[in-house]
Structures are given as structure tokens and as C-alpha cells.
Design an enzyme around this catalytic site. Structure first.
Site, PDB file in Angstrom:
ATOM      1  N   TYR A  44       0.840  -1.197   0.000  1.00  0.00           N
ATOM      2  CA  TYR A  44       0.000   0.000   0.000  1.00  0.00           C
ATOM      3  C   TYR A  44       0.880   1.254   0.000  1.00  0.00           C
ATOM      4  O   TYR A  44       1.845   1.367   0.751  1.00  0.00           O
ATOM      5  CB  TYR A  44      -0.906   0.006   1.240  1.00  0.00           C
ATOM      6  CG  TYR A  44      -1.637   1.315   1.443  1.00  0.00           C
ATOM      7  CD1 TYR A  44      -2.712   1.664   0.631  1.00  0.00           C
ATOM      8  CD2 TYR A  44      -1.237   2.210   2.435  1.00  0.00           C
ATOM      9  CE1 TYR A  44      -3.372   2.867   0.805  1.00  0.00           C
ATOM     10  CE2 TYR A  44      -1.891   3.410   2.620  1.00  0.00           C
ATOM     11  CZ  TYR A  44      -2.957   3.739   1.804  1.00  0.00           C
ATOM     12  OH  TYR A  44      -3.605   4.930   1.970  1.00  0.00           O
TER      13      TYR A  44
ATOM     14  N   ASN B  73     -13.900   5.169   3.238  1.00  0.00           N
ATOM     15  CA  ASN B  73     -12.774   4.354   3.701  1.00  0.00           C
ATOM     16  C   ASN B  73     -12.482   4.649   5.169  1.00  0.00           C
ATOM     17  O   ASN B  73     -12.244   3.741   5.968  1.00  0.00           O
ATOM     18  CB  ASN B  73     -11.544   4.649   2.832  1.00  0.00           C
ATOM     19  CG  ASN B  73     -10.334   3.840   3.256  1.00  0.00           C
ATOM     20  OD1 ASN B  73     -10.409   2.633   3.423  1.00  0.00           O
ATOM     21  ND2 ASN B  73      -9.208   4.515   3.441  1.00  0.00           N
TER      22      ASN B  73
ATOM     23  N   ASN C 258       1.496   9.763   7.741  1.00  0.00           N
ATOM     24  CA  ASN C 258       0.490   8.766   8.113  1.00  0.00           C
ATOM     25  C   ASN C 258       0.612   8.386   9.587  1.00  0.00           C
ATOM     26  O   ASN C 258       0.739   7.211   9.931  1.00  0.00           O
ATOM     27  CB  ASN C 258       0.653   7.522   7.226  1.00  0.00           C
ATOM     28  CG  ASN C 258      -0.589   6.668   7.194  1.00  0.00           C
ATOM     29  OD1 ASN C 258      -1.677   7.140   7.449  1.00  0.00           O
ATOM     30  ND2 ASN C 258      -0.412   5.394   6.860  1.00  0.00           N
TER      31      ASN C 258
ATOM     32  N   GLN D 143     -20.731  21.628  59.979  1.00  0.00           N
ATOM     33  CA  GLN D 143     -19.717  21.109  59.071  1.00  0.00           C
ATOM     34  C   GLN D 143     -19.770  21.906  57.771  1.00  0.00           C
ATOM     35  O   GLN D 143     -20.778  22.534  57.454  1.00  0.00           O
ATOM     36  CB  GLN D 143     -19.932  19.621  58.806  1.00  0.00           C
ATOM     37  CG  GLN D 143     -21.325  19.267  58.317  1.00  0.00           C
ATOM     38  CD  GLN D 143     -21.538  17.767  58.217  1.00  0.00           C
ATOM     39  OE1 GLN D 143     -20.645  16.985  58.527  1.00  0.00           O
ATOM     40  NE2 GLN D 143     -22.710  17.360  57.773  1.00  0.00           N
TER      41      GLN D 143
ATOM     42  N   ARG E 138     -16.005  20.228  51.897  1.00  0.00           N
ATOM     43  CA  ARG E 138     -15.973  18.980  52.662  1.00  0.00           C
ATOM     44  C   ARG E 138     -15.730  17.767  51.777  1.00  0.00           C
ATOM     45  O   ARG E 138     -15.099  16.796  52.200  1.00  0.00           O
ATOM     46  CB  ARG E 138     -17.265  18.838  53.463  1.00  0.00           C
ATOM     47  CG  ARG E 138     -17.350  17.577  54.304  1.00  0.00           C
ATOM     48  CD  ARG E 138     -18.322  17.718  55.477  1.00  0.00           C
ATOM     49  NE  ARG E 138     -19.561  18.349  55.112  1.00  0.00           N
ATOM     50  CZ  ARG E 138     -20.726  17.718  54.922  1.00  0.00           C
ATOM     51  NH1 ARG E 138     -20.766  16.392  55.021  1.00  0.00           N
ATOM     52  NH2 ARG E 138     -21.828  18.386  54.641  1.00  0.00           N
TER      53      ARG E 138
ATOM     54  N   GLU F 126     -13.619  10.336   3.217  1.00  0.00           N
ATOM     55  CA  GLU F 126     -12.703   9.776   2.221  1.00  0.00           C
ATOM     56  C   GLU F 126     -13.256   8.492   1.608  1.00  0.00           C
ATOM     57  O   GLU F 126     -12.770   7.401   1.856  1.00  0.00           O
ATOM     58  CB  GLU F 126     -11.331   9.552   2.886  1.00  0.00           C
ATOM     59  CG  GLU F 126     -10.175   9.430   1.927  1.00  0.00           C
ATOM     60  CD  GLU F 126      -9.816   7.958   1.698  1.00  0.00           C
ATOM     61  OE1 GLU F 126      -9.903   7.527   0.533  1.00  0.00           O
ATOM     62  OE2 GLU F 126      -9.460   7.274   2.669  1.00  0.00           O
TER      63      GLU F 126
ATOM     64  N   LYS G 215     -17.447  41.002  43.104  1.00  0.00           N
ATOM     65  CA  LYS G 215     -18.712  40.629  42.462  1.00  0.00           C
ATOM     66  C   LYS G 215     -18.503  40.334  40.976  1.00  0.00           C
ATOM     67  O   LYS G 215     -19.048  39.373  40.425  1.00  0.00           O
ATOM     68  CB  LYS G 215     -19.759  41.726  42.638  1.00  0.00           C
ATOM     69  CG  LYS G 215     -21.108  41.377  41.996  1.00  0.00           C
ATOM     70  CD  LYS G 215     -22.138  42.477  42.224  1.00  0.00           C
ATOM     71  CE  LYS G 215     -22.650  42.461  43.645  1.00  0.00           C
ATOM     72  NZ  LYS G 215     -23.446  41.224  43.933  1.00  0.00           N
TER      73      LYS G 215
ATOM     74  N   ASN H 199       1.318   3.056   8.486  1.00  0.00           N
ATOM     75  CA  ASN H 199       0.838   1.880   7.749  1.00  0.00           C
ATOM     76  C   ASN H 199       1.297   2.010   6.299  1.00  0.00           C
ATOM     77  O   ASN H 199       1.111   3.072   5.689  1.00  0.00           O
ATOM     78  CB  ASN H 199      -0.685   1.788   7.791  1.00  0.00           C
ATOM     79  CG  ASN H 199      -1.195   0.626   6.961  1.00  0.00           C
ATOM     80  OD1 ASN H 199      -0.815  -0.514   7.199  1.00  0.00           O
ATOM     81  ND2 ASN H 199      -2.002   0.915   5.954  1.00  0.00           N
TER      82      ASN H 199
END
Length: 723
Positions: A77, A474, A241, A336, A342, A471, A443, A372
Site C-alpha cells: 500500500y 474508507n 500517516n 460542618q 468537605r 474519504e 462581584k 501503515n
């Protein structure tokens, strides 16, 4: 494994980045590149070098395997075929395939005009559709490292040409958009390959800083005496690639994300002190009973940073004891802290774990073969597969981006609670140092941070579920890794703005907490002495002391609980509370021993005493207020880690406590700046690493710096290394 894995990793990466930046060189061998090295090349002009004999031999053997296979009967390829969905074509002459590949890929949008503007370090100033130069430098070094593993049939000469571009400060201008990161980042990498070819229609920045200029790739090569490169068989494909652009930018992103996430623990400490928190939620027992490593690490960092604080209570974890060493908040209210404080270890802990995993995924990708087909140096075979699919990077950066949103949500919740006087345990509205009826200090920051968090939350949505087939069908599945990384970097910018705003507000909150607490400590001592003479004779000293203590407690609670009032009204309300407790035993707190001593006054005498106390409070407050604004004493009361971050803002950056309306810039004022300007100074210190430098230093000082390198130099998947 370290009990503080993310902090250990961050300190190791920080040290390595310093080391490489000072050394100025990074030796690439294909298997030990880390995110610090990528950042050193991208941001600090560190030069990559390839001179290892084994690496050069691998490159030579790889190209020889391709040459032998090229002449054989096997169809390869990109050598015997067209590309992608057009791979069913068989060109008679394959020598032009690389040229055809460059033509089909160099299709990105770049509006190139009016380029004669010297002194630009980034092409984005002129061509906003382009990638930052740092991203392109990072991409180049990552692609070199991937190619020199010997699986892509790239010649040593081609690698040397890439290295020469970096050394000569020639950085291709690459389109920002157009990659789907499926067959790698084809389009961005094609502009780097086109620069090697000397294309007259691909542009680069040459030089850096004020000497930078934008010229064509052809002219840039000519200026350094470098001949345009004629790409060999499959070399064009070998250069483009791969996942280099995604992996490179993800490296920069994860480095920044690690630092911001750790900074959020320091900020939570500052907010806890500003809020006079009851921090028994940091006790080791809580993490031990739910032993997630991230939760444990967050709590451990925060305990170390808060050590020595006089503004928080319960650091040793006694749930029934909330006494502070200084009266810093009202006695009433929630027993708490609310969830943003917390549960911060439980909230931040999973983000620590996800970012660690993301770093691991990115580190593997940096030292992987992404291409590839691949040449197998052991067998001489050529294998067709899909190592260009960058989904591992997508997985990593989407975790990072989600974590950033979670960190931002926590900081937003903490900050808005800290600014709101109905939730902040006695601080003035908007953290105003003067009268809150006319001054609104933070603020606007509250609004800004809400805006940043809204955008950050939008960006945190997954990118990967927006994949479109491409593409000729593919590339029907594609990772969108680079797109996801771009949005992750945008999320980092937003979280950095939030960190800057919260740090500014938290420093203001700590100043105000200390200012009011020390005022109460001073004024109540003098008030006790003055009032003692008014109490009737014949009572035990212990009873008199108890009565005065109860009255003082009433005054302090009234002071904290009326933080929304201007100073004059606050003094009046505190005086009323004080006198009421002295005159009416029913006003004493139910949790104090029965009080036997009280003043027997007429209504007129009570009003007169209240006026006297109010006047005393008012005079003392204005004197203390002026003295504190002139010379804040906050650093004496805060934790060791918090102090370092506080002093970084106050001393290193020179950002003062906001005094109120008097600090607003106006015509004729000298040295005054807007709150936004000060927050911007903090943001700049976050971007250039100065704030994390301070965090790292104090982390080591408080005993958090132990541990090894956490494996950042370990070889990834060593069983697949080529020797």
C-alpha cells in the site's frame, strides 16, 4: 508506587523540563520520549538530536526492506497503489506517488497575505487559521521519534532534514483545522513534509522573537543552504500517516492539566482558610475507609499545605472540637462545611486518577510506531494495519477535558460561596474591604468565573461521538483526536483563568478573615478590662469572668453575623449584642454555664452604655482597619503551603489587598490597576509556569516531594522494542 502518584509525576516532569531546558538538547532514540521533552522542544527551544548508531542502523535496514519488497511480487500500500479509498489504482510509475499524496493533502485553509511583518513569534498573529508554532515544533519532534523506531522506511537523510528545520528555527505554518486523525494527522503533517520539499506555496516562520519573519518554505531552505528534499518511495506516506500532531498537542495539554489539577488542591486550602473551614474531613481515617488513591493523595496534599494554620479547625480530625486558635467565625451556623470544601478530596481524587491514566496513554503513543504499512526488522516482512488511528489520544484528552470541567466546577462552587456573605461565615459581601453598601470588590469575578465555567462545561462534551464518515467511506470511523485535543487546550486556558480569579479572591478572603479576627482579638481584650469595673461587687471572680466571656462571645457573633452591614452599623449591632448579654441572663448562650452576674441598668443607661461601646468599637476598628491595610499580617496565621501561594501573589507579583473604592484607577492616580489587571498577572504566571514552580517548591518543603520518577523514563511496551 508513591502514595502521591500525580504529585510525584508532576515534580518529576517539572524537574525534567528544567533539566532539558537548561541542557538545550534532547537525544531521540524512539522509545523514551516523554511529555516534558516534547514541551522542552515546543516551548523552550530545546533541540532534538538523533545520533545513536542503533537508530541509524534501524533506519537503514527499514529502507532496505522496503526496497527489496518494492521489487517483489507483493503489493504494498502506498508504494504500488493509490491512497485510501483509491488504493485500488495501480500507477504505472510510482515515483510520483509522494507528490500526488502531498497535493491531495495540502488543502487546508490559510489566508496568506500581508506577511511582511517582522517580530512575530507565532504566525497566528497574521494567519489566525494556523496552528501555534509551539504545536508544530512539538509535532515535528514527535514524528521524528515515531519514525526512527525503524518501521516506516524513512531514510536517515529525511530525519536529518527534519532536525535541521528545528535547529534553524524554521517552523511550517500549518492549518489549524482539517484533520480527523484517522489515518493519522495527514493534513497537518503534509505541510511539514511540504516544507522539506521546498514548496514555494507553503509558508514558515523563520527565527524567533523579534527576529521572526514569515517566508516561503522554498526561500527558507535557500537561506540556510538546504536543498529541497525529493521524497523516496513511501516516504511521503511515512511522514504524514501518523498521530504526531494529536500526540504532540496532547503532551502539552496533559502537562498543563496535571499542574492545574494539583494547583486546585492548593486553592482549596486557600479557600478553606478564607472560609475558616472545619477541616476534619481531611483526617486520614476518612480516606482509609474509602481507599481510592486519588482521594488519599488529595487529602494528604491538603493536610500538608494547611499545617500551621490558625484559620481552620479540626485538622487533627476531632469531630467534636471546632475551636480555632483565633476567633475567626461565628459560633452558630452549619456544624460542618458545605460540599464544595468537605467533599473536595472525593471530588478531585477521581480527576487525579483519570489524568494519570491519560498521561500513561499519551506516553505510550509518543513511543509507538504510528503508520501503515510497517516494516518488521526482525522478519523482513511488511504488515498492513491501522496504527495510525489515534483513538488512544482521543480517550486520553477526553478524560482530561472532563476532569478539567470537574475541577472548574469545584473551584466555581467554592469561589461563589466565598464571595457570598450569606455563606462565607462572616466575611463581607463580595469580599469588600470597605463599606459593602457602595463597594463590590469581587462581584465581577463571581460573574467572570461563572462565564468561564459555562464555556468550560460546554467544551467538556465528548468530541468522539461527532465522527463523520470520510474519504470515500474508507475512513468511516475516525478518532478526531486532534480536534478533541484542541478543545482540551481551550479548556485548559479557561481553567487557568478560573484559577487566577479564585486565587485573587482567596487571598482577599484570607486578608479579610485575619483583619476582622485580629480586630476582635484586640478590641475585646480592651473592652473586657473597661467593662469589668462596671460590674457589681460581691461576686466571685470566676462568675465575673464567665459573664464577660459570654458578653464578648455575643459581640463576636454579632460582628461576624452582620458582615453585610457597613462598619458603623456593624459596630452598633455588636455593641447592642454585648450590652444585652451583660444585662439580660436570658441572652446568654445555652451551651455556657449559668451566668450569675449581670448589670442592672435603666433603659437610658443601657443606651448610653451601648453608645459608649459602639464608639469604642468604631474608633478601634477604623484604627485597626487602616493599620492592617497598610501592613497585612495574614501570613502569620495561614498554613505553610497556603502561605507560599499567598506570598507569590502578594510579594512576587506585587498584587496588594484590595482596599475598596480608593483603589479604583482614576485620572491622576499612580500605580493603581483594575482587579482584572491583577487577575491577568496571575493568569500570566500560571501560563508561564511560575505559579506551579512555587507550588512544587513548597510541596517539597512541606514534605511532599519524596518519591522516584514514577517511571516517566521507562520504556513503553519494552517487549516490542527493536534492538
Amino acid at each position: 508506587m508513591s502514595s502521591r502518584p500525580l504529585l510525584t509525576l508532576a515534580l518529576s516532569l517539572h524537574d525534567r523540563l528544567d533539566e532539558l531546558s537548561n541542557r538545550g538538547q534532547i537525544h531521540l532514540v524512539g522509545y523514551d520520549l516523554d511529555v516534558a521533552a516534547v514541551a522542552a522542544v515546543a516551548r523552550h527551544e530545546c533541540l532534538p538530536i538523533v545520533n545513536d548508531g542503533e537508530v541509524i542502523a534501524r533506519l537503514s535496514e527499514s529502507t532496505e526492506i522496503l526496497q527489496r519488497s518494492y521489487k517483489g511480487s507483493t503489493t504494498i500500500y502506498g508504494v504500488h497503489t493509490g491512497f485510501g479509498g483509491s488504493a485500488d489504482t495501480r500507477p504505472d510509475d510510482s515515483s510520483g506517488l509522494s507528490k500526488g499524496l502531498m497535493q491531495l493533502l495540502q488543502t487546508g485553509v490559510l489566508v496568506v497575505e500581508n506577511l511582511d511583518i517582522p517580530g512575530l513569534d507565532t504566525p497566528q498573529d497574521v494567519i489566525p487559521e494556523s496552528m501555534p508554532s509551539s504545536w508544530t515544533r512539538a509535532t515535528t519532534v514527535v514524528r521524528i521519534n515515531q519514525c526512527i523506531r525503524g518501521h516506516s522506511a524513512i531514510r536517515h537523510q529525511t530525519v536529518k532534514s527534519l532536525l535541521k528545520l528545528v535547529a534553524a528555527q524554521i517552523t511550517p505554518i500549518v492549518p489549524l483545522r482539517g484533520s480527523i486523525s484517522a489515518s493519522g494527522d495527514l493534513m497537518p503533517l503534509s505541510y511539514i513534509a511540504g516544507t522539506l520539499e521546498g514548496s514555494p506555496d507553503i509558508y514558515v516562520t523563520k527565527g524567533g522573537g523579534k527576529s521572526a519573519k514569515i517566508i516561503s518554505a522554498h526561500d527558507a531552505l535557500g537561506e540556510i543552504g538546504m536543498e529541497p528534499l525529493r521524497l523516496g518511495p513511501r516516504e511521503g506516506l511515512g511522514l504524514v500517516n501518523g498521530t504526531a500532531t494529536s500526540a504532540a498537542t496532547a503532551s502539552l495539554a496533559v502537562l498543563d492539566a496535571i499542574q492545574l489539577t494539583l494547583l486546585s488542591t492548593g486553592l482549596t486550602c486557600l479557600v478553606s482558610e478564607g472560609m475558616a473551614a472545619r477541616v476534619e474531613w481531611l483526617h486520614p481515617f476518612i480516606a482509609e475507609t474509602r481507599p481510592h488513591p486519588g482521594q488519599r493523595e488529595v487529602a494528604e496534599i491538603m493536610r500538608a499545605f494547611l499545617k500551621g494554620s490558625r484559620l481552620v479547625s479540626g485538622l487533627e480530625g476531632e469531630a467534636s472540637t471546632h475551636q480555632h486558635t483565633l476567633n475567626v467565625r461565628p459560633d452558630e451556623g452549619l456544624p460542618q462545611d458545605r460540599y464544595p470544601l468537605r467533599t473536595s478530596p472525593q471530588w478531585l481524587g477521581p480527576q487525579f486518577e483519570d489524568i494519570l491514566l491519560a498521561h500513561s496513554q499519551i506516553s505510550v503513543e509518543l513511543n509507538s510506531t504510528s503508520d501503515n504499512p510497517l516494516t518488521n526488522l526482525k522478519t523482513g516482512a511488511i504488515h498492513h494495519g491501522g496504527n495510525f488511528q489515534a483513538t488512544s489520544i482521543t480517550s486520553a484528552v477526553e478524560k482530561i477535558r472532563t476532569s478539567l470541567q470537574m475541577v472548574g466546577k469545584l473551584l466555581f462552587s467554592q469561589c461563589t460561596e466565598m464571595i457570598n456573605h450569606q455563606m462565607n461565615a462572616g466575611l463581607p459581601p463580595n469580599l469588600a474591604a470597605d463599606d459593602p453598601s457602595a463597594s463590590f470588590c469581587c462581584k465581577g469575578l463571581d460573574i467572570n468565573i461563572a462565564a468561564y465555567q459555562s464555556e468550560l462545561s460546554y467544551l467538556s462534551n465528548s468530541i468522539s461521538n461527532h465522527v463523520q464518515s470520510a474519504e470515500m467511506h474508507n475512513q468511516a470511523v475516525n478518532s478526531l483526536a486532534f480536534l478533541s485535543t484542541r478543545y482540551t487546550i481551550k479548556a485548559i486556558e479557561l481553567l487557568g483563568m478560573m484559577v487566577a480569579g479564585v486565587l485573587y479572591a482567596a487571598c482577599q478572603a484570607m486578608d479579610l478573615r485575619v483583619m476582622h479576627a485580629t480586630f476582635l482579638e484586640t478590641v475585646t481584650a480592651t473592652l473586657q478590662k473597661a467593662i469589668a469595673d462596671l460590674l457589681p461587687n460581691g461576686f466571685e471572680a470566676e462568675d465575673v469572668e464567665r459573664s464577660l466571656a459570654s458578653a464578648i462571645r455575643g459581640l463576636r457573633n454579632a460582628w461576624w453575623n452582620n458582615a453585610g452591614s457597613d462598619a458603623s452599623e456593624r459596630c452598633s449591632l455588636a455593641a447592642v449584642a454585648f450590652v444585652q448579654v451583660l444585662c439580660d441572663p436570658s441572652k446568654h448562650h445555652t451551651d455556657t454555664p449559668k451566668v450569675k452576674v449581670c448589670l442592672d441598668l435603666t433603659a437610658k443607661e443601657m443606651r448610653e452604655l451601648q453608645d459608649d461601646v459602639r464608639s469604642h468599637l468604631s474608633q478601634a476598628y477604623h484604627k485597626h482597619h487602616s493599620a492592617f491595610l497598610e501592613k497585612p499580617t495574614t501570613e502569620e496565621y495561614i498554613g505553610e503551603g497556603s502561605k507560599a501561594l499567598y506570598l507569590w501573589a502578594r510579594q512576587d507579583l506585587g498584587i496588594p489587598m484590595n482596599r475598596g473604592l480608593v483603589d479604583h484607577p482614576s485620572p491622576g492616580s499612580i500605580g493603581k490597576r483594575t482587579i482584572g489587571s491583577y487577575v491577568s498577572m496571575i493568569y500570566q504566571g500560571i501560563q508561564d509556569g511560575r505559579l506551579f514552580q512555587r507550588f512544587a517548591t513548597v510541596g517539597r518543603e512541606v514534605g511532599l516531594g519524596n518519591g522516584g520518577t514514577n517511571g516517566i523514563r521507562k520504556r513503553a511496551y519494552a517487549e516490542y522494542e527493536i534492538s
